[in-house]
Design a protein around this motif. Structure first.
Motif, PDB file in Angstrom:
ATOM      1  N   LYS A  63       0.848  -1.200   0.000  1.00 32.85           N
ATOM      2  CA  LYS A  63       0.000   0.000   0.000  1.00 32.85           C
ATOM      3  C   LYS A  63       0.888   1.256   0.000  1.00 32.85           C
TER       4      LYS A  63
ATOM      5  N   TYR B 145      -9.642  17.367  -4.539  1.00 30.81           N
ATOM      6  CA  TYR B 145     -10.786  17.532  -3.648  1.00 30.81           C
ATOM      7  C   TYR B 145     -12.054  16.964  -4.305  1.00 30.81           C
TER       8      TYR B 145
ATOM      9  N   GLU C  18     -11.876  13.053  -4.395  1.00 30.59           N
ATOM     10  CA  GLU C  18     -11.879  12.350  -3.110  1.00 30.59           C
ATOM     11  C   GLU C  18     -13.104  12.686  -2.266  1.00 30.59           C
ATOM     12  N   LYS C  19     -13.569  13.916  -2.346  1.00 32.05           N
ATOM     13  CA  LYS C  19     -14.533  14.380  -1.344  1.00 32.05           C
ATOM     14  C   LYS C  19     -15.944  14.598  -1.858  1.00 32.05           C
ATOM     15  N   THR C  20     -16.163  14.518  -3.167  1.00 32.33           N
ATOM     16  CA  THR C  20     -17.533  14.707  -3.638  1.00 32.33           C
ATOM     17  C   THR C  20     -18.106  13.393  -4.137  1.00 32.33           C
ATOM     18  N   ASN C  21     -19.430  13.328  -4.113  1.00 31.89           N
ATOM     19  CA  ASN C  21     -20.070  12.082  -4.552  1.00 31.89           C
ATOM     20  C   ASN C  21     -19.763  11.803  -6.025  1.00 31.89           C
ATOM     21  N   ILE C  22     -19.744  12.865  -6.865  1.00 35.95           N
ATOM     22  CA  ILE C  22     -19.484  12.625  -8.290  1.00 35.95           C
ATOM     23  C   ILE C  22     -18.070  12.081  -8.481  1.00 35.95           C
TER      24      ILE C  22
ATOM     25  N   ARG D 277     -16.396  10.260  -6.367  1.00 37.28           N
ATOM     26  CA  ARG D 277     -16.406   8.847  -5.948  1.00 37.28           C
ATOM     27  C   ARG D 277     -17.107   7.986  -6.997  1.00 37.28           C
ATOM     28  N   HIS D 278     -18.163   8.555  -7.626  1.00 35.57           N
ATOM     29  CA  HIS D 278     -18.866   7.789  -8.662  1.00 35.57           C
ATOM     30  C   HIS D 278     -17.950   7.524  -9.853  1.00 35.57           C
TER      31      HIS D 278
ATOM     32  N   GLU E 286     -17.512   2.570   1.372  1.00 37.68           N
ATOM     33  CA  GLU E 286     -17.930   3.341   0.202  1.00 37.68           C
ATOM     34  C   GLU E 286     -18.907   2.548  -0.653  1.00 37.68           C
TER      35      GLU E 286
ATOM     36  N   GLU F 129     -24.344   8.653  -0.556  1.00 38.64           N
ATOM     37  CA  GLU F 129     -23.299   9.049   0.376  1.00 38.64           C
ATOM     38  C   GLU F 129     -23.827  10.057   1.393  1.00 38.64           C
TER      39      GLU F 129
ATOM     40  N   THR G 126     -22.796  16.164  -3.465  1.00 42.72           N
ATOM     41  CA  THR G 126     -22.704  15.889  -2.036  1.00 42.72           C
ATOM     42  C   THR G 126     -21.240  15.950  -1.644  1.00 42.72           C
ATOM     43  N   PHE G 127     -20.938  16.733  -0.620  1.00 42.21           N
ATOM     44  CA  PHE G 127     -19.581  16.718  -0.089  1.00 42.21           C
ATOM     45  C   PHE G 127     -19.529  15.587   0.934  1.00 42.21           C
ATOM     46  N   VAL G 128     -18.902  14.490   0.516  1.00 44.11           N
ATOM     47  CA  VAL G 128     -19.008  13.243   1.260  1.00 44.11           C
ATOM     48  C   VAL G 128     -18.308  13.359   2.612  1.00 44.11           C
TER      49      VAL G 128
ATOM     50  N   HIS H 245     -16.641  11.303   4.820  1.00 42.24           N
ATOM     51  CA  HIS H 245     -16.092   9.950   4.858  1.00 42.24           C
ATOM     52  C   HIS H 245     -16.105   9.356   6.263  1.00 42.24           C
TER      53      HIS H 245
ATOM     54  N   ASP I 115     -12.268   0.029   5.808  1.00 38.73           N
ATOM     55  CA  ASP I 115     -11.446   0.663   4.771  1.00 38.73           C
ATOM     56  C   ASP I 115     -10.865  -0.343   3.786  1.00 38.73           C
TER      57      ASP I 115
END
Lengths: 327, 265
Positions: free
Chosen positions: A9, A188, A191-195, A197-198, B106, B113, B122-124, B126, B148
């Motif tokens: 990792k 950002y 990593e941090k928005t749903n789109i 992550r999608h 996730e 989310e 959406t500001f996920v 986590h 994780d």
């Protein structure tokens, strides 16, 4: 071989940075008099800022297991349109927006073509726009460069801040700041928005994304628009640096961008890749060229070496995937 | 036939006179179906009997050509799986439909989310998703090293557990499972079946499509058979036997002495 999840990792996330550091040390040792001068370092950054922006856009596409071959043409079209607008006396704030807007438009065409026409692979749609957009670029310029831009338009590509420490022409380039802002913004977003992550989910398993209620088609259109936008922004930087919009700009740039993304550890199979990896990938290619240049190695050998590095980087990915399957 | 104790209340989800045509092909005709809260219903049938089509209608993927769906006594119509999900009807797919490159937590909240919403973005959050996932997995007695972990690093049984956790993450009322044990190692089958029983204890209606009689007879309350696109037979589990159910799959009734699949044509 001993398998350690923690080590693997760590190497997956930071191995590329180690490679970068080793390269810098090696190059610095071969030409300590040239490599570490502020002017050389400034040059490396300026020369690679455009590639960095385009590669960041390419990253988003490659995460979805896609590819965008049209970025070089998009960059050229953005460049010449904004150059023509600048010469025509369009106010500079508007000119600044034109490049990225052209990129967004090409990206939209790519995304819509891919999803509506249901072409079997983005390779085909973007191969089409690679040719079509380059053709349009030649048509609007008659194949001739357009030079003489407003100073405000050139600013991002050309300006640098010596901060009273560096002797001109060395300093912190404005393009570095633009790349940093884009990289942080994209990180950002991913990593941090749903789109964001999608986008990773679509790359990992499009069927899983679909049954989770994600509008895969809409996300893909957004993805190709982001890629086009970044190519347009790259065009703005290159136009600023060269004080012109030349229709031959960015030929084969798509291949450099793909190479940087892949060297940076993104998987061609989708679902994997990081902003930091791409920046490292761009720098590895930039340092390789710079290191060979200042050691007077011919550009032919540079091509050979970059080719070897690409193959090696993808082979690492294959080995890593095989290790994951065997567990 | 007597209703089993758990299904004695009004059915939670009901289908009346369902038909589904694909062009000239009749996939389903006059299918009636019901399942109650806390009931585990096994649906059996040979390939092409219409099981999958019926489940796709229940989960909103297909619209029935005829007939109606009734949820909690109210007629409902789903135009997409999203509509069915809003009512608490969730599907667990045979191949689990997980994104292997993403963490367990996730996957559980993919498409839903938690976090601050701004228009379509959406500001996920986590950390909140991690906590919610850990708590939810705990409730279901699912043990993983860490939320994780990427799902590609899990065993088949653990993946199935994560898929079930995702289906039940938001107050699911009905969970439809397509061959929940088909892709599992033998030693993991029991764990997943126990998990299904736990859902039942939480009052969830569970529908299991399976070819494995062991699964059906381990955790179902009732079994219903489809044959050539329509209802063929159904019975509470206590009133039937493996041989009889195997006979139903093949379209015959009244097999009790000899194993139906032992007969040579």
């Amino acid at each position: 071989m001993v398998y350690s999840p923690k080590l693997s990792k760590f190497l997956e996330s930071y191995g590329i940075v180690l490679v970068l550091i080793v390269m810098m040390v090696v190059i610095a040792m071969t030409r300590p008099d040239v490599f570490l001068t502020p002017q050389n370092l400034t040059n490396i950054i300026k020369q690679n800022a455009t590639l960095a922006l385009v590669a960041l856009g390419m990253l988003v596409v490659i995460i979805t297991a896609g590819i965008d071959l049209s970025v070089g043409s998009t960059l050229a079209l953005s460049m010449v349109t904004l150059a023509i607008a600048s010469k025509a006396g369009v106010p500079w704030p508007v000119v600044l927006v034109i490049g990225p807007m052209v990129g967004l438009a090409v990206g939209f065409v790519n995304g819509v073509g891919l999803t509506w026409l249901k072409l079997p692979h983005p390779f085909i749609m973007t191969l089409g726009t690679l040719n079509a957009v380059r053709g349009i670029t030649y048509l609007v310029t008659d194949g001739a460069p357009v030079s003489g831009l407003q100073p405000e338009v050139r600013y991002l590509g050309q300006a640098y801040y010596d901060l009273g420490i560096f002797a001109p022409p060395a300093g912190i380039p404005a393009s570095l700041i633009l790349v940093a802002v884009c990289a942080i913004g994209l990180w950002y977003f991913l990593e941090k928005t749903n789109i964001g992550r999608h986008i990773y989910a679509i790359g990992g398993n499009p069927q899983a994304a679909r049954v989770s209620g994600i509008n895969v088609e809409r996300v893909l259109v957004i993805v190709y628009m982001i890629c086009g936008f970044m190519a347009g922004l790259g065009g703005l930087l290159l136009a600023g640096r060269t004080d012109s919009g030349f229709p031959n700009a960015g030929i084969m740039l798509e291949l450099d961008a793909i190479a940087a993304v892949i060297i940076g550890g993104a998987s061609f199979f989708g679902g994997r890749g990081t902003v930091m990896g791409v920046l490292a990938g761009v720098l590895i290619m930039g340092l390789l060229r710079n290191g060979l240049n200042i050691n007077n190695v011919s550009s032919f050998w540079q091509m050979v070496l970059i080719g070897v590095v690409i193959i090696f980087a993808v082979w690492i990915d294959v080995v890593r995937r095989r290790a994951a399957v065997r567990r | 036939m007597a209703q089993s104790a758990t299904a004695s209340a009004a059915p939670l989800l009901e289908a009346r006179g369902i038909a589904k045509y694909f062009g000239a092909i009749t996939a389903l005709h006059d299918v009636n179906f019901h399942v109650g809260a806390g009931e585990v219903l096994g649906v059996v049938g040979d390939n092409g009997a219409g099981k999958s089509t019926l489940m796709k209608i229940l989960s909103g993927l297909y619209k029935p050509s005829e007939g109606e769906l009734v949820f909690e006594g109210q007629p409902v119509s789903f135009s997409s799986p999203k509509d069915a999900r809003l009512k608490g009807i969730e599907m667990v797919y045979q191949d689990f439909a997980l994104a292997g490159n993403m963490a367990i937590y996730e996957n559980i909240y993919l498409g839903r989310e938690p976090g601050r919403k701004l228009g379509p973005i959406t500001f996920v959050d986590h950390n909140k998703a991690r906590e919610m996932a850990a708590e939810h997995l705990d409730n279901l007695h699912i043990h993983v090293k860490s939320v994780d972990q990427n799902t590609e690093d899990l065993s088949g049984g653990q993946r199935q557990a994560v898929a079930i956790a995702r289906a039940t993450a938001f107050h699911a009322r009905v969970v439809i499972m397509d061959e929940p044990t088909a892709a599992l190692a033998i030693k993991e089958v029991g764990k997943v079946l126990d998990l299904i029983r736990r859902l039942k204890d939480h009052g969830v209606a569970v529908i299991i499509i399976s070819h494995r009689m062991d699964d059906i007879f381990y955790c179902c309350d009732r079994v219903m058979a489809l044959y050539q696109g329509t209802n063929f037979a159904e019975a509470p589990l206590t009133d039937t036997s493996r041989n009889e159910v195997i006979g139903w799959i093949m379209g015959t009734k009244g097999h009790t002495e000899a194993l139906a699949h032992d007969r040579l044509q």
